[in-house]
Design an enzyme around this catalytic site. Structure first.
Site, PDB file in Angstrom:
ATOM      1  N   HIS A 271     -47.414  -2.726  73.914  1.00  4.11           N
ATOM      2  CA  HIS A 271     -47.803  -4.072  74.311  1.00  4.11           C
ATOM      3  C   HIS A 271     -46.660  -5.024  73.993  1.00  4.11           C
ATOM      4  CE1 HIS A 271     -50.055  -7.793  74.659  1.00  4.11           C
ATOM      5  NE2 HIS A 271     -50.881  -7.083  75.402  1.00  4.11           N
ATOM      6  N   ASP A 328     -56.243  -1.030  77.739  1.00  6.01           N
ATOM      7  CA  ASP A 328     -56.396  -0.230  78.964  1.00  6.01           C
ATOM      8  C   ASP A 328     -56.555   1.256  78.679  1.00  6.01           C
ATOM      9  OD1 ASP A 328     -56.174  -2.324  80.877  1.00  6.01           O
ATOM     10  OD2 ASP A 328     -54.062  -2.470  80.368  1.00  6.01           O
TER      11      ASP A 328
HETATM   12  N1  CMC Z   1     -44.281   5.048  76.791  1.00  3.90           N
HETATM   13  C1  CMC Z   1     -43.041   5.364  76.390  1.00  3.90           C
HETATM   14  N2  CMC Z   1     -42.137   4.487  75.940  1.00  3.90           N
HETATM   15  C2  CMC Z   1     -42.500   3.189  75.906  1.00  3.90           C
HETATM   16  C3  CMC Z   1     -43.783   2.768  76.307  1.00  3.90           C
HETATM   17  C4  CMC Z   1     -44.682   3.740  76.765  1.00  3.90           C
HETATM   18  N3  CMC Z   1     -45.912   3.386  77.172  1.00  3.90           N
HETATM   19  N4  CMC Z   1     -43.869   1.428  76.158  1.00  3.90           N
HETATM   20  C5  CMC Z   1     -42.697   1.016  75.687  1.00  3.90           C
HETATM   21  N5  CMC Z   1     -41.856   2.086  75.513  1.00  3.90           N
HETATM   22  C6  CMC Z   1     -40.502   2.044  74.955  1.00  3.90           C
HETATM   23  C7  CMC Z   1     -39.514   1.517  75.962  1.00  3.90           C
HETATM   24  O1  CMC Z   1     -38.944   2.577  76.716  1.00  3.90           O
HETATM   25  C8  CMC Z   1     -38.515   0.809  75.105  1.00  3.90           C
HETATM   26  O2  CMC Z   1     -37.676   1.780  74.523  1.00  3.90           O
HETATM   27  P1  CMC Z   1     -36.133   1.400  74.193  1.00  3.90           P
HETATM   28  O3  CMC Z   1     -36.178   0.252  73.252  1.00  3.90           O
HETATM   29  O4  CMC Z   1     -35.603   2.669  73.598  1.00  3.90           O
HETATM   30  O5  CMC Z   1     -35.508   1.059  75.516  1.00  3.90           O
HETATM   31  C9  CMC Z   1     -39.367   0.222  73.969  1.00  3.90           C
HETATM   32  O6  CMC Z   1     -40.515   1.084  73.896  1.00  3.90           O
HETATM   33  C10 CMC Z   1     -39.830  -1.215  74.208  1.00  3.90           C
HETATM   34  O7  CMC Z   1     -40.449  -1.263  75.493  1.00  3.90           O
HETATM   35  P2  CMC Z   1     -40.257  -2.453  76.528  1.00  3.90           P
HETATM   36  O8  CMC Z   1     -40.525  -1.949  77.891  1.00  3.90           O
HETATM   37  O9  CMC Z   1     -38.943  -3.159  76.279  1.00  3.90           O
HETATM   38  O10 CMC Z   1     -41.410  -3.422  76.041  1.00  3.90           O
HETATM   39  P3  CMC Z   1     -42.103  -4.524  76.901  1.00  3.90           P
HETATM   40  O11 CMC Z   1     -42.647  -5.516  75.956  1.00  3.90           O
HETATM   41  O12 CMC Z   1     -41.176  -5.011  77.962  1.00  3.90           O
HETATM   42  O13 CMC Z   1     -43.278  -3.731  77.655  1.00  3.90           O
HETATM   43  C11 CMC Z   1     -45.371  -2.776  78.177  1.00  3.90           C
HETATM   44  C12 CMC Z   1     -44.608  -3.733  77.251  1.00  3.90           C
HETATM   45  C13 CMC Z   1     -46.866  -2.926  77.910  1.00  3.90           C
HETATM   46  C14 CMC Z   1     -45.101  -3.159  79.645  1.00  3.90           C
HETATM   47  C15 CMC Z   1     -44.909  -1.319  77.902  1.00  3.90           C
HETATM   48  O14 CMC Z   1     -45.259  -0.958  76.588  1.00  3.90           O
HETATM   49  C16 CMC Z   1     -45.481  -0.301  78.896  1.00  3.90           C
HETATM   50  O15 CMC Z   1     -44.884  -0.079  79.944  1.00  3.90           O
HETATM   51  N6  CMC Z   1     -46.674   0.335  78.579  1.00  3.90           N
HETATM   52  C17 CMC Z   1     -47.332   1.226  79.506  1.00  3.90           C
HETATM   53  C18 CMC Z   1     -48.149   0.426  80.508  1.00  3.90           C
HETATM   54  C19 CMC Z   1     -49.385  -0.190  79.892  1.00  3.90           C
HETATM   55  O16 CMC Z   1     -50.141   0.457  79.200  1.00  3.90           O
HETATM   56  N7  CMC Z   1     -49.634  -1.494  80.193  1.00  3.90           N
HETATM   57  C20 CMC Z   1     -50.805  -2.228  79.724  1.00  3.90           C
HETATM   58  C21 CMC Z   1     -50.446  -3.334  78.798  1.00  3.90           C
HETATM   59  S1  CMC Z   1     -51.845  -3.941  77.838  1.00  3.90           S
HETATM   60  C22 CMC Z   1     -52.764  -5.097  78.688  1.00  3.90           C
HETATM   61  C23 CMC Z   1     -52.424  -5.387  80.076  1.00  3.90           C
HETATM   62  O17 CMC Z   1     -51.558  -6.222  80.338  1.00  3.90           O
HETATM   63  O18 CMC Z   1     -53.043  -4.772  80.939  1.00  3.90           O
END
Ligand code: CMC
Length: 393
Positions: A271, A328
């Protein structure tokens, strides 16, 4: 220009002050208008929370009665909207159908497109949106199944009315089970607002050009649809099904999620703001256990989900990056148990998030916030001479 601060994805940029929702990602706190999400999920109904978000106070009994009966009175949609449904193939994703229909409400209720609308017109649009979204959502489901559309019943309460429109049909009654209604109320409340998330920020941005609340909400629905946002609830179940079809090899998928050359992410984990735990996940996890127990559901996907959760919570990659199951991860499991098809999951998120979008839009308009217009840092070609000898094909 040196004056511009660059913050791609707005990771550290506040776009507004707000009185609606307080969120502390480190401590895992979520409060609406000061009330904790735990209290609201336990003690309130969804329409009460909607009122709280939009108007700032919990309604007293009379106010609530007026509010909910006004909403139920507006739950019918114009008959001509049925013709729009006819134009969609039955394979249309209900999120696309829903956002199109919400935009089409401007044609039937133009009170909202006048930039000089007064507060009575705004309240009417708010009521209409809350009233009609469940009808449009249920109809988008019935349309995808080729089933006759079920009309709303103003005598029912908000949640049971929606469930009836979803699952009742001419030759089959739908019994309103209080346990299911309670779970649905909780789920909707848990999704009701989440400060400046992608869809709420979208609603505020679109609203800032003074376009109608209907189209701002329609834009919010589209923003929510993506798999990194609300679309994750559908993606979680699809991921669990893929793992199941692959023989339940969880380690393989954990390895894929950790591999930086593989775009796969563990859906339902991580998140932007919560770096400890998502307080909504705790409540929803318990609700999932209760409801599955109560309904006697024994779903093998649930076992995969539980194993996946255990492995991810102890794997150093997920621990170091503070990736925890988000809302989710569990919501889809409950929706599946209640009989919703996977494609409807994100629609249910939209139904829950609607009061938040409205509250964010209303606050932004009352603050008379200027048009949202971010700047950029240009990195393209500098000035190029147009080739004189160029002939147009
Ligand atoms: N699986 C594997 N690696 C992950 C994941 C994941 N689900 N989420 C984040 N990471 C890694 C990412 O690759 C990055 O690694 P590095 O620093 O080595 O490059 C690090 O963790 C930080 O991730 P980020 O993408 O920079 O973080 P963000 O704040 O931009 O993204 C997020 C947040 C929710 C989009 C992301 O965690 C994600 O894609 N999760 C999976 C999709 C998901 O479950 N979304 C629902 C969010 S909750 C409520 C809603 O909005 O619906």
């Amino acid at each position: 220009s040196g004056l511009i601060t660059l913050d791609v994805g707005f990771k550290n940029t506040g776009s507004t002050t707000s009185n609606v929702t307080f969120l502390d990602g480190e401590k895992g706190i979520l409060r609406h208008r000061g009330y904790s999400i735990e209290d609201l999920a336990e003690k309130s109904s969804f329409l009460e929370v909607a009122y709280l978000l939009i108007y700032g106070e919990l309604p007293d009994a009379q106010t609530f009665e007026n509010w909910s009966s006004r909403i139920m009175k507006h739950s019918l949609v114009h008959e001509d909207i049925r013709k729009i449904f006819d134009g969609f193939p039955s394979t249309a994703h209900p999120m696309g159908v829903l956002s199109s229909l919400v935009t089409s409400l401007t044609a039937f209720h133009p009170e909202s497109i006048d930039p000089n609308r007064d507060s009575a017109a705004i309240d009417l649009t708010i009521v209409r949106l809350l009233a009609k979204l469940p009808t449009l959502a249920a109809w988008s489901f019935k349309n995808s199944q080729g089933l006759p559309l079920e009309y709303p019943n103003a005598k029912n309460d908000y949640v049971s009315n929606f469930m009836q429109m979803m699952f009742k049909n001419k030759h089959m009654d739908y019994d309103v089970d209080p346990v299911i209604m309670d779970a649905m109320n909780k789920l909707l409340i848990l999704h009701a607002d989440h400060e400046q998330n992608c869809s709420a920020a979208t609603v505020r941005v679109v609203g800032s050009s003074l376009s109608s609340l209907y189209v701002a909400v329609s834009a919010g629905i589209n923003a929510l649809w993506g798999s990194l946002h609300g679309g994750a609830n559908q993606a979680v179940i699809e991921m669990l099904e893929t793992i199941q079809a692959d023989g339940g090899n969880i380690d393989k998928f954990i390895a894929k999620a950790k591999d930086k050359n593989d775009p796969f992410r563990l859906m339902g984990f991580g998140h932007r703001v919560y770096k400890n735990f998502d307080p909504r996940s705790r409540i929803i996890k318990k609700a999932a256990d209760d409801i599955l127990d109560r309904l006697g559901v024994n779903d093998p996907l649930l076992d995969i989900a539980k194993k996946l959760e255990d492995i991810a919570l102890t794997d150093p990659y997920f621990v170091e990056k503070k990736l925890y199951p988000n809302v989710d991860f569990y919501s889809g499991i409950i929706y599946k148990a209640l009989g919703f098809p996977t494609e409807m999951f994100t629609v249910l998120f939209a139904l829950g998030r609607l009061p938040g979008w409205i509250a964010q839009w209303k606050e932004s308009r009352e603050m008379v916030q200027p048009i949202s217009r971010p700047r950029q840092v240009y990195t393209g070609e500098t000035h190029r001479a147009y080739p004189e000898d160029r002939t147009v094909a």
